[in-house]
Design a protein around this motif. Structure first.
Motif, mmCIF file in Angstrom:
data_model
loop_
_atom_site.group_PDB
_atom_site.id
_atom_site.type_symbol
_atom_site.label_atom_id
_atom_site.label_comp_id
_atom_site.label_asym_id
_atom_site.label_seq_id
_atom_site.Cartn_x
_atom_site.Cartn_y
_atom_site.Cartn_z
ATOM 1 N N GLY A 210 32.637 -5.108 11.294
ATOM 2 C CA GLY A 210 31.950 -3.824 10.562
ATOM 3 C C GLY A 210 30.459 -3.954 10.677
ATOM 4 O O GLY A 210 29.850 -2.641 10.536
ATOM 5 N N PHE B 98 28.369 -4.111 5.573
ATOM 6 C CA PHE B 98 28.821 -3.251 6.641
ATOM 7 C C PHE B 98 27.813 -2.148 7.023
ATOM 8 O O PHE B 98 27.012 -1.965 6.121
ATOM 9 C CB PHE B 98 30.140 -2.587 5.906
ATOM 10 C CG PHE B 98 31.352 -2.575 6.754
ATOM 11 C CD1 PHE B 98 32.268 -3.408 6.331
ATOM 12 C CD2 PHE B 98 31.624 -1.572 7.545
ATOM 13 C CE1 PHE B 98 33.656 -3.566 7.298
ATOM 14 C CE2 PHE B 98 32.776 -1.495 8.353
ATOM 15 C CZ PHE B 98 33.856 -2.607 7.882
ATOM 16 N N TYR B 99 27.831 -1.617 8.329
ATOM 17 C CA TYR B 99 27.326 -0.565 8.699
ATOM 18 C C TYR B 99 28.149 0.407 8.764
ATOM 19 O O TYR B 99 29.025 0.404 9.736
ATOM 20 C CB TYR B 99 26.515 -0.704 9.873
ATOM 21 C CG TYR B 99 25.085 -1.138 9.884
ATOM 22 C CD1 TYR B 99 24.345 -0.577 9.182
ATOM 23 C CD2 TYR B 99 24.707 -2.216 10.638
ATOM 24 C CE1 TYR B 99 22.717 -0.835 9.147
ATOM 25 C CE2 TYR B 99 23.226 -2.673 10.476
ATOM 26 C CZ TYR B 99 22.363 -1.960 9.886
ATOM 27 O OH TYR B 99 21.024 -2.506 9.795
ATOM 28 N N LYS B 100 28.357 1.538 8.188
ATOM 29 C CA LYS B 100 29.323 2.755 8.070
ATOM 30 C C LYS B 100 28.412 3.882 8.686
ATOM 31 O O LYS B 100 27.684 4.452 7.684
ATOM 32 C CB LYS B 100 29.862 2.812 6.812
ATOM 33 C CG LYS B 100 30.840 1.615 6.439
ATOM 34 C CD LYS B 100 31.590 1.907 5.062
ATOM 35 C CE LYS B 100 32.354 0.678 4.671
ATOM 36 N NZ LYS B 100 32.492 0.633 3.068
ATOM 37 N N THR B 101 28.839 4.547 9.536
ATOM 38 C CA THR B 101 28.179 5.764 10.074
ATOM 39 C C THR B 101 28.925 6.830 9.112
ATOM 40 O O THR B 101 28.011 7.847 8.999
ATOM 41 C CB THR B 101 28.966 6.363 11.392
ATOM 42 O OG1 THR B 101 28.616 5.250 12.393
ATOM 43 C CG2 THR B 101 28.604 7.511 11.723
#
Lengths: 246, 239
Positions: free
Chosen positions: A163, A128-131
């Motif tokens: 994601g 996932f890349y989560k801000t």
């Protein structure tokens, strides 16, 4: 034929997931285990328990279902190897699932990758890349790309196109041993089309992440994507069948 | 099934383009799914300082499409809210940096409610985890209940709420759509939701329209599905 490469048999929910999958016309599905029940550092006893439950759940639906072996690379290497071999010796398991126990850049992944390479089995890795900030060991697509370059002969499925988004597709575009499953977050339009354009339909596989998500909603991402029917078939089943040999 | 979609957008979202971001593409696409009308807001308005311009552009864009109503944005700091003619108006408190519970916002809401307007609030446009790192907008979930209680006779339609958020609003004038609403047991969840307060919203073109419709086609009794798909919205919009 529809094959869902990403469902979870959370404790007490396997039967509901299987029933819903079949009701939605999903012929085959993978159970990836109850991978978050014990947090991000499950002990070897907890890992074995999760895998034994997956084994039991898969056996009840063996006509339609297979499982992935869940591992924590930070457990003692001797146990990790033993558990991987134990599971992959059984026809119920077709590969290994990694969640958020260890960032996949870690060399603790190496013994697992060597087993997968020797057995030609898949690694399905959460991503996932989560801000809002990833979990402490959670892998992002740049980490997956690093792993894929270190082990170019291992078949890796990077979870959660929804994601990782466009940046995630770009991160692994030149890693030809990486496919991306379509699950993750809401059914955002255009991501499947972007992935198909940039890495080819042969590297995109359908996954729902049920029961975290709903089968109908997640299938709509593929059904409604502006791609050819041949590409849709690849994504819904043919790619996963090729990767899994099932 | 014929559907009225309370959660549609048009125009360019600043952070990425969407294939169906113009109505000449979106409306025929929606028709394939039986979505024959809806409330349409401007994607550009969220970050625009010229809301009058955005509202005029939106009205012009919607004009050729019978059944698709422009949803103009109002702002408590922009006095043109007094001149708005449409029944439904849009609030974007987080994007436009004001609180639903500011005195000025509540004064506007009460005055507009008195004149028969109803409010649509876009809680979010994207999953918070996927927002641009330099532009993180927090959903005003916690303010919805008190805002609705301040105008108890006026419908407040909340868009893009998560299932767990919908359960936190007990005010009878709060309505919510199903675009972000995705429990695994969707049919049971919709049947347990307050009757009449669930509306059909797809969040197209951000989301695929068929995803929202699939939630009504997973075993929901036909009458309940039709109520959510269209009838609940038409009742509060007096259509």
């Amino acid at each position: 034929m529809i094959l869902d490469i990403h469902t979870h048999n959370f404790k007490g929910q396997a039967d509901a997931v299987a029933a819903a999958a079949l009701a939605h016309g999903i012929d085959r599905f993978l159970f990836l285990g109850d991978v978050l029940r014990y947090g991000d550092q499950p002990t070897k006893e907890q890992i074995r328990q999760v895998n034994n439950e997956t084994l039991a759940d898969v056996r009840r639906y063996f006509d339609h279902c297979r499982g992935l072996c869940f591992l924590n690379p930070d457990n003692a290497t001797e146990f990790v190897v033993e558990e991987a071999e134990r599971c992959l010796d059984m026809p119920e398991f077709l590969g290994i699932k990694m969640e958020i126990c260890t960032n996949c850049r870690s060399t603790r992944m190496d013994p697992i990758m060597e087993i997968l390479e020797a057995r030609n089995a898949i690694l399905l890795h959460h991503c996932f890349y989560k801000t809002t900030g990833n979990c402490r060991f959670e892998s992002d697509p740049s980490d997956i790309a690093d792993l894929a370059r270190r082990f170019p002969r291992v078949k890796i499925v990077m979870a959660h196109l929804g994601g990782v988004g466009i940046q995630g597709v770009e991160d692994v575009a030149d890693c030809h041993n990486v496919s991306i499953d379509s699950s993750g977050a809401q059914p955002e339009a255009g991501l499947v089309e972007y992935a198909v354009e940039r890495i080819g339909a042969e590297r995109v596989v359908y996954g729902s992440d049920a029961p975290c998500r709903n089968f109908g909603t997640q299938m709509a991402r593929i059904r409604e994507a502006d791609i050819t029917e041949a590409q849709r078939r690849l994504i819904f089943s043919e790619n996963a069948r090729r990767l899994l040999g099932w | 099934m014929v559907a009225f979609d309370v959660n549609l957008s048009t125009g360019r979202w600043p952070f990425r383009p969407y294939r169906l971001q113009t109505l000449d593409l979106l409306v025929p696409h929606l028709a394939q799914y039986g979505i024959t009308g809806g409330l349409v807001r401007s994607s550009q308005a969220a970050f625009s300082s010229d809301l009058l311009y955005e509202n005029r552009e939106l009205a012009q864009a919607c004009r050729p499409y019978n059944g698709f109503r422009a949803l103009p944005v109002v702002h408590p700091g922009y006095g043109f809210w007094r001149d708005i003619q449409t029944q439904a108006v849009l609030l974007l408190p987080s994007f436009q940096n004001y609180s639903l519970l500011d005195g000025r916002t509540l004064d506007m809401a009460r005055a507009m409610a008195k004149n028969g307007h109803l409010f649509v609030i876009a809680l979010r446009e994207e999953d918070e985890r996927s927002q641009h790192p330099r532009c993180q907008v927090k959903a005003p979930t916690a303010d919805i209940q008190a805002f609705a209680e301040a105008i108890p006779q006026t419908p407040v339609i909340v868009l893009n709420a998560l299932a767990r958020e919908c359960g936190s609003w007990s005010a009878a004038n709060v309505y919510f759509d199903i675009a972000f609403y995705e429990p695994f047991t969707i049919t049971e969840s919709l049947l347990a939701a307050p009757k009449g307060r669930v509306l059909f919203g797809s969040h197209a073109p951000f989301f695929v329209a068929g995803a929202a419709l699939s939630k009504l086609q997973a075993g929901l009794p036909e009458a309940d599905a039709q109520a959510i798909a269209r009838d609940n919205a038409l009742a509060i919009l007096h259509m």
